[in-house]
Enzyme design. Structure first.
Site, PDB file in Angstrom:
ATOM      1  N   GLY A  29     -10.947  18.506  -5.915  1.00 25.73           N
ATOM      2  CA  GLY A  29      -9.950  18.903  -7.066  1.00 25.73           C
ATOM      3  C   GLY A  29     -10.438  18.488  -8.291  1.00 25.73           C
ATOM      4  CG  PHE A  32      -1.854  -1.131   1.401  1.00 27.67           C
ATOM      5  CD1 PHE A  32      -3.036  -1.230   0.687  1.00 27.67           C
ATOM      6  CD2 PHE A  32      -1.563  -2.209   2.078  1.00 27.67           C
ATOM      7  CE1 PHE A  32      -3.882  -2.290   0.703  1.00 27.67           C
ATOM      8  CE2 PHE A  32      -2.310  -3.526   2.151  1.00 27.67           C
ATOM      9  CZ  PHE A  32      -3.554  -3.426   1.467  1.00 27.67           C
ATOM     10  CB  CYS A  41      -2.430   3.063  -7.764  1.00 21.94           C
ATOM     11  SG  CYS A  41      -0.758   2.582  -7.375  1.00 21.94           S
TER      12      CYS A  41
HETATM   13  C1  UDX Z   1      -2.196   5.480  -4.376  1.00 19.16           C
HETATM   14  C2  UDX Z   1      -2.579   4.866  -2.591  1.00 19.16           C
HETATM   15  O1  UDX Z   1      -2.484   5.780  -1.879  1.00 19.16           O
HETATM   16  C3  UDX Z   1      -1.713   3.834  -2.273  1.00 19.16           C
HETATM   17  O2  UDX Z   1      -2.002   3.106  -1.194  1.00 19.16           O
HETATM   18  C4  UDX Z   1      -1.511   2.722  -3.113  1.00 19.16           C
HETATM   19  O3  UDX Z   1      -0.967   1.584  -2.881  1.00 19.16           O
HETATM   20  C5  UDX Z   1      -1.101   3.191  -4.718  1.00 19.16           C
HETATM   21  O4  UDX Z   1      -2.032   4.397  -4.968  1.00 19.16           O
HETATM   22  P1  UDX Z   1      -0.455   7.277  -5.113  1.00 19.16           P
HETATM   23  O5  UDX Z   1      -0.981   6.818  -6.431  1.00 19.16           O
HETATM   24  O6  UDX Z   1       1.040   7.280  -4.914  1.00 19.16           O
HETATM   25  O7  UDX Z   1      -0.938   6.170  -3.960  1.00 19.16           O
HETATM   26  O8  UDX Z   1      -1.212   8.826  -4.579  1.00 19.16           O
HETATM   27  P2  UDX Z   1      -1.938   9.331  -3.694  1.00 19.16           P
HETATM   28  O9  UDX Z   1      -1.442  10.142  -2.934  1.00 19.16           O
HETATM   29  O10 UDX Z   1      -3.047   8.265  -3.099  1.00 19.16           O
HETATM   30  O11 UDX Z   1      -2.927  10.174  -4.757  1.00 19.16           O
HETATM   31  C6  UDX Z   1      -3.383   9.600  -5.650  1.00 19.16           C
HETATM   32  C7  UDX Z   1      -4.308  10.738  -6.598  1.00 19.16           C
HETATM   33  O12 UDX Z   1      -5.564  11.187  -5.939  1.00 19.16           O
HETATM   34  C8  UDX Z   1      -3.652  11.881  -6.956  1.00 19.16           C
HETATM   35  O13 UDX Z   1      -3.868  12.331  -8.175  1.00 19.16           O
HETATM   36  C9  UDX Z   1      -3.957  12.787  -5.813  1.00 19.16           C
HETATM   37  O14 UDX Z   1      -3.727  14.252  -6.095  1.00 19.16           O
HETATM   38  C10 UDX Z   1      -5.474  12.388  -5.536  1.00 19.16           C
HETATM   39  N1  UDX Z   1      -6.033  12.810  -4.627  1.00 19.16           N
HETATM   40  C11 UDX Z   1      -5.470  12.232  -3.238  1.00 19.16           C
HETATM   41  C12 UDX Z   1      -7.107  13.831  -4.391  1.00 19.16           C
HETATM   42  O15 UDX Z   1      -7.662  14.311  -5.602  1.00 19.16           O
HETATM   43  N2  UDX Z   1      -7.974  13.979  -3.324  1.00 19.16           N
HETATM   44  C13 UDX Z   1      -7.447  13.525  -1.915  1.00 19.16           C
HETATM   45  O16 UDX Z   1      -7.949  13.941  -1.001  1.00 19.16           O
HETATM   46  C14 UDX Z   1      -6.263  12.583  -2.236  1.00 19.16           C
END
Ligand code: UDX
Length: 433
Positions: A252, A148, A259
């Site tokens: 946003g 994760f 992922c």
């Molecule tokens: C994610 C999961 O968090 C992780 O546990 C999994 O193993 C892989 O996918 P990651 O893709 O690195 O990790 O990024 P994350 O920080 O979760 O953000 C994913 C996307 O969601 C980004 O584009 C971010 O900008 C967006 N996001 C995140 C939002 O738009 N709003 C939020 O509140 C959180």
């Protein structure tokens, strides 16, 4: 213990380094010769806080190779961490994973434990065991152990995980994994021992739940704009309920990255393939696909035409603090601006080179090395990530450098109350004019 990790991408490299830092001897394998050559010189091939220093400290216990025979023969614990990219209809493409199984079957010289770290469809564990035992002379105990990790906090996520998930079929596999992770047990990190199928589904269910939270708050943001409510305060107001929690409620332009987009479509495919339509998952995807258009619509209705306007774009990674542009919303938004004949100048302190590669077929994009240069004489600015340096910008930067301070903030970085003197559009909040 002696462990082989196959696949030295994001997950595999972080796993290798951390297993070695917990005093296991690790052989890391990747077919990419350049990558392995760099790793052999002691240089990490991805940028993650603390990865390089941990790698330096663990180097006596880390070895890298491109040769399957050298990697598989010595060790009977083999982690698989190759990518399973999105294929047709969201179905994961298992080509790389299956090639690894083939190589293990070919090169194994003893009964072995196979630990699946890749994100794989439910049923892969059973399939892997069957394939390996039909194609070699040995017994294989296969463990499903999803990861994760988030980009930007991968080392910390693995050193201090919220939980470890171990999908096992035998007591021997359970005991082995608990031995590998004895350090986590001592620190009382929750360890869930379950079946392989459940472990495989937990990975998808977790990522889809987080993606669903984002789409949910983005859907609420749409309503906020109409009824005059403020989505940031709605997030705080609902997040304070511990049953809901504060995280993944930031409205946003939608989620991107390697992922969430892939795993939501994979789960939707998995449901359909078992004739269980997953309607919440489908709605999550649908909302996310249309979320960038919410901002684009505001841009298009502010300007009669974008033709020959200078548009500054700040933040092109899929999220702030990352160099990764895969499935980045910026790609979609910038292509739209170019279609409308705008002149686009982009800036991102980490991701600019990757974005340039991604957009190499498109002319009319300037790549800038500073925020002020990007804003200089711009007709409008579009903000697409929550990078720290963007959050910390003062509104005078926009007022002093742009032709007119017209801001389209796709990540709600500033408080509307503080943006007087600019034209400030954001998501799920009232516009400041
Ligand atoms: C994610 C999961 O968090 C992780 O546990 C999994 O193993 C892989 O996918 P990651 O893709 O690195 O990790 O990024 P994350 O920080 O979760 O953000 C994913 C996307 O969601 C980004 O584009 C971010 O900008 C967006 N996001 C995140 C939002 O738009 N709003 C939020 O509140 C959180």
């Amino acid at each position: 213990m002696n462990i082989t990790v196959v696949g030295l991408g994001y997950v595999g490299l972080v796993n290798s380094v951390i297993l070695a830092s917990y005093f296991h001897n690790v052989i890391g394998l990747d077919f990419d010769k350049t990558k392995v050559a760099t790793l052999k010189q002691g240089t990490a091939t991805i940028q993650e806080p603390n990865l390089q220093s941990l790698m330096n400290d663990a180097s006596p216990r880390l070895r890298f190779t491109t040769n399957y025979k050298d990697a598989i023969r010595p060790n009977k614990i083999i982690y698989i961490a190759v990518d399973t990219p999105e294929g047709r209809d969201g179905k994961p493409n298992m080509t790389n994973f299956n090639l690894v199984l083939e190589e293990i079957a070919k090169n194994a010289i003893q009964d072995s434990y196979i630990v699946i770290r890749s994100t794989v469809p439910v049923g892969t564990n059973k399939y892997a065991k069957k394939y390996l035992e039909e194609n070699s002379d040995y017994k294989f105990d296969v463990i499903s152990h999803p990861e994760f990790l988030s980009q930007g906090s991968a080392v910390d996520d693995m050193l201090n995980p919220s939980r470890l998930i171990l999908g096992v079929s035998t007591k021997a596999a359970e005991d082995l994994m608990l031995q590998i992770y004895s350090n986590y047990q001592k620190r009382r990190i929750p360890i869930l021992i379950t079946t392989p199928e459940t472990a495989e589904l937990i990975k998808y269910a977790a990522n889809n739940y987080l993606a669903m939270k984002i789409s949910y708050i983005n859907e609420m943001a749409r309503l906020c704009e109409i009824v005059g409510a403020d989505i940031e305060e709605v997030s705080v107001g609902i997040g304070l309920d511990p049953r809901i929690g504060t995280q993944y409620l930031k409205a946003g332009v939608g989620y991107g990255g390697t992922c969430f987009p892939k795993d939501t479509r994979a789960l939707s495919w998995l449901g359909s393939s078992h004739e269980v339509p997953l309607e919440l998952v489908q709605a999550t995807i649908k909302i996310n696909n249309s979320q960038p258009d919410i901002l684009i619509k505001k841009i298009n209705s502010h300007f009669k035409s974008l033709s020959n306007l200078n548009i500054a774009v700040l933040g092109v990674a899929f999220k702030g603090g990352s160099e990764d542009v895969r499935n980045s919303i910026a790609t979609y938004v910038v292509k739209h601006l170019l279609d409308k004949n705008a002149r686009v100048r982009v800036y991102d302190s980490l991701a600019i080179e990757n974005f340039q590669k991604e957009m190499q077929r498109h002319s009319r994009i300037d790549y800038s090395t500073s925020i002020l240069e990007t804003l200089d004489n711009a007709d409008a600015v579009i903000i697409l990530t929550d990078a720290k340096e963007l959050k910390e910008l003062d509104k005078s930067c926009f007022i002093d450098n742009m032709k007119k301070p017209i801001i389209f903030d796709g990540r709600n970085l500033y408080r509307p109350q503080n943006m007087e003197g600019t034209t400030y559009y954001s998501i799920g909040r009232q516009t400041v004019k």
